[in-house]
Write an enzyme that holds these catalytic residues in place. Structure first.
Site, mmCIF file in Angstrom:
data_model
loop_
_atom_site.group_PDB
_atom_site.id
_atom_site.type_symbol
_atom_site.label_atom_id
_atom_site.label_comp_id
_atom_site.label_asym_id
_atom_site.label_seq_id
_atom_site.Cartn_x
_atom_site.Cartn_y
_atom_site.Cartn_z
ATOM 1 N N ILE A 6 32.930 50.030 46.126
ATOM 2 C CA ILE A 6 31.485 50.123 45.877
ATOM 3 C C ILE A 6 30.853 48.733 45.857
ATOM 4 C CG2 ILE A 6 31.731 52.335 44.704
ATOM 5 C CD1 ILE A 6 31.418 50.936 42.030
ATOM 6 N N THR A 49 32.960 46.065 45.231
ATOM 7 C CA THR A 49 33.841 45.289 44.359
ATOM 8 C C THR A 49 34.839 44.442 45.133
ATOM 9 O OG1 THR A 49 35.377 47.135 44.352
ATOM 10 C CG2 THR A 49 33.750 47.067 42.580
ATOM 11 N N GLY A 105 39.781 51.624 38.787
ATOM 12 C CA GLY A 105 40.026 51.923 40.186
ATOM 13 C C GLY A 105 41.150 51.111 40.786
ATOM 14 N N ARG A 112 46.412 40.427 35.734
ATOM 15 C CA ARG A 112 46.611 39.586 36.914
ATOM 16 C C ARG A 112 45.396 39.735 37.831
ATOM 17 N NH1 ARG A 112 51.405 40.256 41.125
ATOM 18 N NH2 ARG A 112 51.242 38.276 42.251
ATOM 19 N N PRO A 118 41.041 36.118 43.712
ATOM 20 C CA PRO A 118 40.151 35.257 42.919
ATOM 21 C C PRO A 118 38.725 35.216 43.456
ATOM 22 C CG PRO A 118 42.202 34.112 43.451
ATOM 23 C CD PRO A 118 42.228 35.419 44.195
ATOM 24 N N GLN A 156 32.847 39.497 40.777
ATOM 25 C CA GLN A 156 32.627 40.623 39.861
ATOM 26 C C GLN A 156 32.290 40.153 38.452
ATOM 27 O OE1 GLN A 156 36.051 43.335 40.826
ATOM 28 N NE2 GLN A 156 34.613 44.842 40.049
ATOM 29 N N LYS A 179 44.962 44.617 35.014
ATOM 30 C CA LYS A 179 44.302 45.346 33.924
ATOM 31 C C LYS A 179 43.006 46.014 34.396
ATOM 32 C CE LYS A 179 45.774 43.226 29.580
ATOM 33 N NZ LYS A 179 45.316 42.392 28.436
ATOM 34 N N GLY A 180 42.213 45.318 35.177
ATOM 35 C CA GLY A 180 40.919 45.881 35.595
ATOM 36 C C GLY A 180 39.783 44.988 35.145
ATOM 37 N N GLU A 240 34.110 45.959 34.573
ATOM 38 C CA GLU A 240 32.990 46.049 33.644
ATOM 39 C C GLU A 240 32.948 44.967 32.576
ATOM 40 O OE1 GLU A 240 32.152 50.695 33.246
ATOM 41 O OE2 GLU A 240 34.173 50.179 33.858
HETATM 42 MO MO1 MOS Z 1 31.505 52.689 35.824
HETATM 43 S S1 MOS Z 1 29.941 52.880 34.544
HETATM 44 O O1 MOS Z 1 32.784 53.441 35.037
HETATM 45 O O2 MOS Z 1 31.054 53.336 37.278
#
Ligand code: MOS
Length: 704
Positions: free
Chosen positions: A466, A468, A509, A589, A593, A599, A661-662, A665
């Site tokens: 999206i 990212t 994701g 990790r 970069p 992000q 980890k992700g 957000e």
């Molecule tokens: Mo996000 S608010 O989990 O698309």
């Protein structure tokens, strides 16, 4: 094969589809050509509550190019009695035209379909709809607490440990403060758009969404179709921020394609997105902190109120943020909802953590001031050994390391804790900090990796990029698992026929998809005999991570970060300018970069936007929004955003095959509090209501 290599993950890599995007070769859902395409235009209610009494469809059907008008009397019936994403019941708002009730202003009451988009719009805007209007109630605020109730959303509603009042009474310092955040809208650059058609007995939908598994599954359930007979594709997505799930446009397109038996496209306008795409509820929050004189917390209470619609319950779990952050003898957190005649809110940019961290991290700053402590030192003194409420061990927790590295780079040691003492001409200067955290999780996904006869590899996974950089990240992950260079790997995503996979959401994701891709690629690499001939159809290995993820031990799993901001405030105009920002993250990790920094900086930019600009204002008289467009609703633009630095410390997740980890957000979490804390430091005035608009700064006055 070329020499084995495992150096792709962790090295900067430009987006693999970047050239297609900047040259316009990449097509978005609303611009993909279809033969015989018809266009649908949604008609939204102009009243906030009531019934549709009549629609004058005859006049509209006589207009040029008009093919059909769908509404509650003639639309196909749908079923909403099913378990949707993660077992949650679907929002009945997506069941278009099933009854005559209007639940909020901007409720879809008809879809006009015509040969061209212009004809559809002209006809939709001419459609006379007669309503039986009823009184509505859209007034939100802390005063609605009495009618509110708690509910478990994607996090438990109420969690209580210890005797709160006793610990507050025994505290040397008590802080009791209320905070508010306004209604906020996602506003991805690309509006929602879908084209539906029936082909060879299958329903085909080309869409812009955050997960085609999700959208295909919900459409199959809604229309009572065999899931195998639905295919949803979503190749390029111009932003989502939580808003791109199942919405009125896909459902309307499917209905019209079914009735007309030809492809139908429905695109939302920017204005329609303000009532059809979901949004973040406003919040009214109260935080009570009790501490010993040395700043150690005895009591932490965080209560948050959000609104939801009359037809569906959605919880913005703002009070949950503290449950894993700070130790306290008594720990009470509760998120409650009140039902109003408004559209249903939804997930948006760190749901819960973003508004919750504004309140909690502002309160910590206020407590530090009262204890005469540096705000970083206060956090060090309240650092938990294990989950403060759960008692579970942390997977890894490097919050303090983020603060130390951030403080060093930001120049925090030189800071004078007294507010209102630094000046630059007419500007008052201040700095602020705040902590960030976000849950780190993985969800089951499937993937297929094929060794092609020409020596290249094709990865198929139903991921969503999206904006990212997920497609690029997965290319690096696959290359490492296959021990080949990235130019031999092609990653195909965004197609529900590839099998179930996690959505682009919850910052889960890339981690979820990378796990499945790694599992399939590892097995494929091990199964290929060196120098063996690959048959023309290739050799494919499939993976499913359900079992591996199900076997993960229960732990407190989070990413952490430290946010720093410097602001300048003009006391004569009330203008607040962010001069610089720094975020240091411990977020697993880092796969790429280049896109990861992008992000983090994007999240921090949303934090500035949340702190200073974004606010949707609901008009109590009409029940709708003032200025529901990008002129009336300001998101931070280039002129608002100073140089932002984002970096990270080494923090691989010990339980993830790639160490991820992700990071989706966490960049926004704590960012608004860091700005607000800096505004206090500049002016000596505490702003507990977002956004910190010039009028609020002027009204509040200051030390100047
Ligand atoms: Mo996000 S608010 O989990 O698309």
């Amino acid at each position: 094969m070329t020499t084995a290599t495992r150096g792709s993950v962790g090295s900067a890599h430009a987006r693999v589809e970047g050239r297609d995007k900047v040259t316009g070769a990449a097509r978005y859902a609303g611009e993909i050509p279809f033969a015989d395409l018809a266009h649908g235009w949604l008609v939204l209610s102009t009243v906030a509550r009531g019934r549709v009494r009549a629609l004058d469809t005859e006049a509209v059907l006589a207009m040029p190019g008009v093919l059909a008008v769908l509404h509650h009397q003639n639309a196909p019936r749908v079923d909403t009695d099913y378990a949707g994403l993660m077992g949650m019941s679907p929002d009945p708002s997506i069941a278009l035209f099933q009854h005559d009730r209007v639940a909020h202003l901007g409720w879809p009451v008809a879809l006009v379909v015509a040969e061209t988009s212009e004809q559809a719009r002209e006809a939709a805007e001419s459609l006379q709809v007669d309503y039986e209007q009823e009184p509505h109630d859209v007034a939100f605020g802390a005063e609605r607490e009495a009618e509110a109730y708690a509910l478990d959303g994607h996090m438990p509603g109420v969690v209580e440990k210890g005797d709160l009042e006793a610990e507050l009474a025994a505290s040397a310092v008590v802080l009791d403060a209320e905070y508010t955040t306004p209604e906020e809208h996602h506003n991805p650059m690309e509006p929602h758009a879908a084209t539906a058609r029936w082909e060879g007995g299958r329903l085909e939908v080309v869409d812009s969404n955050q997960g085609t598994t999700w959208v295909a599954g919900e459409l199959a359930s809604l229309f009572s179709l065999d899931p195998a007979s639905v295919r949803v594709r979503s190749e390029h997505v111009g932003g989502g921020f939580g808003s791109k799930g199942v919405r009125a446009h896909q459902v309307g397109a499917v209905m019209a394609a079914t009735v007309l038996q030809r492809p139908v496209r429905v695109v939302m306008t920017r204005r329609q997105m303000f009532s059809l795409a979901g949004y973040r509820s406003p919040t009214a929050q109260r935080v009570r902190l009790g501490a010993d004189a040395d700043g150690r917390l005895r009591a932490l209470e965080h209560r948050s109120l959000n609104l939801t619609s009359a037809v569906h319950e959605f919880v913005e779990p703002s009070a949950a943020a503290g449950r894993s952050m700070y130790a306290a003898d008594a720990h009470h957190t509760a998120s409650r909802i009140v039902r109003l005649d408004v559209p249903t809110p939804t997930w948006m940019r760190a749901p819960g953590e973003a508004p919750g961290s504004f309140a909690l991290e502002s309160a910590l700053d206020e407590l530090a001031e009262r204890c005469g402590l540096d705000p970083i030192e206060l956090r060090v003194r309240n650092e938990p050994e294990v989950g403060p409420v759960s008692g579970l061990p942390f997977g890894s927790r490097n919050l303090i390391a983020c603060f130390r590295e951030g403080a060093r780079r930001f120049g925090w040691a030189d800071r004078d804790r007294r507010p209102g003492v630094r000046r630059d001409g007419r500007w008052l200067l201040g700095t602020g900090t705040a902590a960030a955290s976000f849950p780190a999780g993985a969800m089951p996904s499937t993937a297929a990796v094929t060794a092609e006869a020409d020596g290249t590899f094709t990865v198929r996974i139903n991921a969503a990029d999206i904006g990212t950089g997920a497609r690029t990240a997965l290319t690096l992950v696959a290359a490492d698992a296959l021990e080949v260079a990235t130019d031999r790997v092609r990653v195909r995503i965004g197609n529900s026929d590839f099998g179930p996979a996690m959505i682009a959401g919850g910052s889960m994701g890339t981690r979820s998809w990378a796990w499945a891709v790694t599992a399939a690629a590892d097995e494929l690499r091990q199964s290929l005999a060196p120098g063996a001939d690959i048959p023309p159809e290739g050799v494919t290995v499939r993976s499913d991570t359900s079992e591996a993820i199900g076997a993960l031990a229960q732990k407190e799993r989070h990413s952490f970060g430290a946010q720093f901001a410097e602001v300048a405030v003009d006391p004569a105009t009330g203008e607040v300018r962010v001069r610089r920002m720094l975020g240091i993250f411990a977020a697993g990790r880092i796969v790429n970069p280049l896109t990861a920094r992008n992000q983090f900086v994007g999240g921090m930019t949303w934090g500035i936007s949340m702190a200073l600009h974004e606010e949707a204002v609901r008009d109590r008289a009409s029940g709708g929004l003032y200025g529901a467009d990008l002129a009336g609703y300001h998101v931070a633009a280039h002129a608002d955003v100073p140089p932002i630095e984002a970096d990270w410390i080494d923090d691989p997740d010990p339980d993830d095959p790639v160490g991820i980890k992700g990071i989706g957000e966490i960049g926004i979490v704590g960012a608004a509090a860091a700005v607000a804390n800096a505004v206090w430091h500049a002016t000596g005035v505490r702003h507990r209501d977002l956004p910190i608009r010039p009028d609020r700064v002027l009204m509040a006055g200051g030390d100047a």
